[in-house]
Design an enzyme around this catalytic site. Sequence first.
Site: not given
Length: 448
Positions: A102, A243
Amino acid sequence: MSQRKYFGTDGIRGKVGESAINPEFVTKLGWAAGKVLAGRGTNKVLIGKDTRISGYMLESALEAGLSAAGINIGLLGPMPTPAIAYLTKTFRSEAGIVISASHNPYYDNGIKFFSADGFKLDDDIELAIEAQLEEPMVCVASDKLGKATRISDAAGRYIEFCKGSFPSELSLTGMKIVVDCAHGATYHIAPNVLRELGADVIEIGTEPNGLNINDDVGATSMQAITERVLAEKADLGFALDGDGDRIMMVDHKGNVVDGDEIVYIIARDALKSGRLNGGGVVGTLMSNLGLEVALSRLSIPFARSKVGDRYVMEMLHDRGWNIGGESSGHVLNLAVASTGDGIVSGLQVLTSMLRADMSLYELRRGMEKFPQTLINVRYTEGSSSPLEHADVLASVKAAEQDMGDDGRVLLRKSGTEPLIRVMVEATKDDLASKWAETIADSVRKVTA
């Protein structure tokens, strides 16, 4: 979560080459997940990743493990996390796997799973995978090995899904939008979505090289996009994370619009258009008090979950509501997508702007944020918890006594990094910053 050895609040995450993020462990993780999922009738799993250089290695390791368990694999390549959730459903796959850390730096990576319906795996399945990891790895017979195929049209399918979340009677023609993709998984998606809806798009953070993901760009570093919005005299800016499940925005005056404000804008539009259906909004313990006050003025119920989109999702399901999110930019609208989706959330804000004929600057003024100071203090993993140290507890007590009803303090460990998050919210900015610094200093001293 206390029963778990490997899975955290957002899958398994760590530094590449250490802990669980290495080829040997990830191969066995693929096998263990394959065995558990096969026992539940799974035949095919999709794998997608962000743009980290380690994604190639981990993709191959997962592929080997899943194949050894007899599971067929569809390889999506670099794709946003919400795209993998969506494509898992549309390809009728029984599960989807995301290789991503992420918003973390490139040297971290992680693995998380989605179920067939595009939601994160249930706790019992994750626990079953952990139990299977303790068993010896045994390969199925050669004629039972899983096959891997590469899915070439994944990006186009997801672009159409994003565009489909935007009302067909509206257009972005005439709007200038800066989009920052953090050199991450949305680099080939978000600019195309906005362009195909008519916008004039200026790109930054769209040249990934495997090492530059989230590096001074994206939702966790807003300076670059803020400067570009002002320089280009753009209508607004989108900043996504590595992400693509998180979004922060910038209005035409250069003000950052965070997840709390985005949730407010989306909820107010849903109320006005009759799509709220008596539901409410879920925030977290970190959500600004201003969000709660603004929603109260609209008579929209508000509830706080523990920090983490996983817990926001659980509370939404429990209450039968659709809209929730975190100030960090994870925004959920289950009427539109099954997981947090930065691109789709941004399109919902654009929809609200066009319906109200208002700028993002005007829309965000409906919510007045309380001054809030957040300081992250890094600590050494494996050491005793700084949150339990007498000196830290004493500084928190002093802050609470001084502020009384005019402020609140929240300390918590990050679920994804070795960080203590110190948050102080108060009616006055200097009060919040004073006590946040004081408490953070006490944490630093006991972790030095």
